[in-house]
Design a protein around this motif. Structure first.
Motif, short mmCIF file in Angstrom:
data_model
loop_
_atom_site.label_atom_id
_atom_site.label_comp_id
_atom_site.label_asym_id
_atom_site.label_seq_id
_atom_site.Cartn_x
_atom_site.Cartn_y
_atom_site.Cartn_z
N PHE A 1 7.17 14.39 -14.14
CA PHE A 1 7.55 13.23 -13.04
C PHE A 1 8.12 13.90 -11.75
CE2 PHE A 1 10.20 10.32 -10.63
CZ PHE A 1 9.32 9.31 -10.49
N ILE A 2 7.27 13.91 -10.58
CA ILE A 2 7.92 14.05 -9.25
C ILE A 2 7.99 12.98 -8.54
CG2 ILE A 2 7.55 15.68 -7.27
CD1 ILE A 2 6.30 17.60 -9.17
N ASN A 3 9.07 12.72 -7.75
CA ASN A 3 9.21 11.51 -6.94
C ASN A 3 8.81 11.78 -5.61
OD1 ASN A 3 9.87 9.34 -5.65
ND2 ASN A 3 11.98 9.39 -5.89
N ARG A 4 7.47 11.67 -5.11
CA ARG A 4 6.90 12.23 -3.91
C ARG A 4 7.50 11.38 -2.64
NH1 ARG A 4 4.28 16.74 -3.08
NH2 ARG A 4 2.54 15.75 -1.87
N GLY A 5 7.10 12.20 -1.63
CA GLY A 5 7.54 11.52 -0.37
C GLY A 5 8.93 11.67 0.23
N TYR B 1 0.92 -1.15 0.10
CA TYR B 1 -0.11 0.01 -0.07
C TYR B 1 0.88 1.30 -0.15
CZ TYR B 1 -4.28 -2.67 0.64
OH TYR B 1 -5.08 -3.81 0.36
N GLY B 2 2.05 1.16 0.64
CA GLY B 2 2.98 2.26 0.49
C GLY B 2 3.38 2.59 -0.90
N PHE B 3 3.53 1.32 -1.57
CA PHE B 3 3.97 1.60 -3.05
C PHE B 3 2.69 2.32 -3.83
CE2 PHE B 3 3.92 -0.31 -7.33
CZ PHE B 3 5.08 0.47 -7.89
N TRP C 1 2.18 5.92 -3.19
CA TRP C 1 3.41 6.52 -3.97
C TRP C 1 3.10 6.82 -5.45
CZ3 TRP C 1 6.57 5.26 -8.32
CH2 TRP C 1 7.64 5.97 -8.58
N CYS C 2 2.43 5.99 -6.23
CA CYS C 2 1.96 5.87 -7.57
C CYS C 2 0.79 6.83 -7.92
CB CYS C 2 1.55 4.35 -7.96
SG CYS C 2 2.85 3.17 -8.27
N MET C 3 0.11 6.67 -6.65
CA MET C 3 -1.06 7.70 -6.84
C MET C 3 -0.76 9.10 -6.68
SD MET C 3 -4.72 7.75 -4.41
CE MET C 3 -3.69 8.60 -3.12
N TYR D 1 0.65 6.07 3.75
CA TYR D 1 -0.36 5.15 3.20
C TYR D 1 -0.26 3.97 3.66
CZ TYR D 1 -1.51 8.92 -0.45
OH TYR D 1 -2.02 9.98 -0.77
N GLY D 2 1.20 3.33 3.60
CA GLY D 2 1.23 1.96 4.19
C GLY D 2 0.84 1.73 5.60
#
Length: 307
Positions: free
Chosen positions: A33-37, A14-16, A19-21, A47-48
């Motif tokens: 593209f923005i690598n969130r988190g 769910y963490g992944f 991240w995708c969402m 999320y996880g």
């Protein structure tokens, strides 16, 4: 043992997914593209963690208590609490607001708002009745030893990522605390310069949170100064009106002029906090009240300036 292996694996699944969402939503907003988190890897622990809490807490309920309505309500509360306290703790530690819902309806201190809470409730229903059963089926296709090996690898990578991210966030905190700027926009520029001048791990973080709101003692002091000065001016105006024979319209002109000078010096719409915006709105309201008493209308239709 097997139960907790699967639950912790759910954290990564769910963490992944979270991240995708987030990446998709930010791509639609910024068209890149923005690598969130906070982590370098494709994982958002918030999320996880929320999904795991829903799984463990609701999964241990039975009968009517575990129905769809209760699942929605508990997910609503659990995920709302996770988001609220995550925001609060991060702000206390790093002096920055990483997300802000102050402009959203029915929000709580800008940390959570009703729209997200409803989505959390629906997501909880989906997790318990749709996604978890399907994921557990996939887990069941592998032996416990295989799942333990995968989990060990993921935990090792996760721990290493946390260490790297800690040092990045520590650099952000140092940059914020040492900043001489007196508004969040200037602090943002300074912190971004610090981060982008470092390695990829640092520059990625600057890119991940383009809308972060930095809060330092200097910014807070500026807000308090604006509020205190406005209160002082209001009290002085009231004293003048009560103890002086000076015409009201002259007092009003002096007050409005001083207020406008103060606002021009201290107020910036693009960086103003909600408290500052409310203070300005109150000043404008008081000016409107004075304007309403500026003229007296007689029965014959004539207007005369009040004294």
């Amino acid at each position: 043992m097997e139960y907790w292996v699967d639950v912790i694996l759910l954290f990564f699944v769910y963490g992944f997914a979270g991240w995708c969402m987030e990446v998709i939503l930010k791509y639609r907003q910024y068209h890149r593209f923005i690598n969130r988190g906070f982590l370098t890897g494709p994982l958002l622990p918030i999320y996880g963690g929320g999904a795991v809490l829903i799984t463990v807490i609701i999964g241990n309920l039975t009968g009517f208590e575990s129905g769809i309505v209760m699942t929605f309500a508990l997910s609503f509360v659990i995920c709302g609490a996770v988001e609220y306290f995550t925001s609060l703790i991060l702000e206390k530690i790093f002096h920055a607001r990483w997300w802000d819902y102050s402009q959203k309806p029915m929000n709580l201190q800008g940390r959570i708002w009703i729209g997200n809470l409803i989505l959390f409730g629906l997501a909880g229903v989906g997790i318990m009745y749709i996604f978890n059963p399907a994921i557990y089926k996939v887990f069941g296709a592998f032996s416990l030893r295989t799942r333990e090996a995968v989990l060990s690898f993921l935990l090792l990578v996760f721990a290493a990522d946390c260490v790297v991210s800690y040092f990045v966030l520590k650099l952000v905190k140092v940059g914020i605390d040492s900043s001489e700027a007196d508004n969040t926009e200037e602090i943002s520029k300074e912190v971004r310069h610090i981060l982008t001048s470092k390695s990829y791990f640092y520059s990625r973080f600057a890119d991940a949170y383009p809308d972060v709101i930095y809060k330092t003692d200097r910014v807070k002091a500026r807000l308090l100064a604006v509020k205190a000065e406005a209160e002082r001016m209001q009290k002085e105006a009231e004293k003048k009106i009560a103890a002086s024979l000076e015409p009201v319209h002259l007092i009003r002109a002096d007050l409005i002029g001083a207020q406008e000078d103060l606002i021009a010096l201290l107020y910036d719409e693009t960086t103003a906090t909600e408290e500052m915006k409310k203070l300005k709105a109150e000043i404008d309201r008081q000016k409107g009240r004075l304007a309403a008493h500026a003229f007296v209308k007689y029965p014959d239709g004539r207007h005369k300036k009040s004294e």
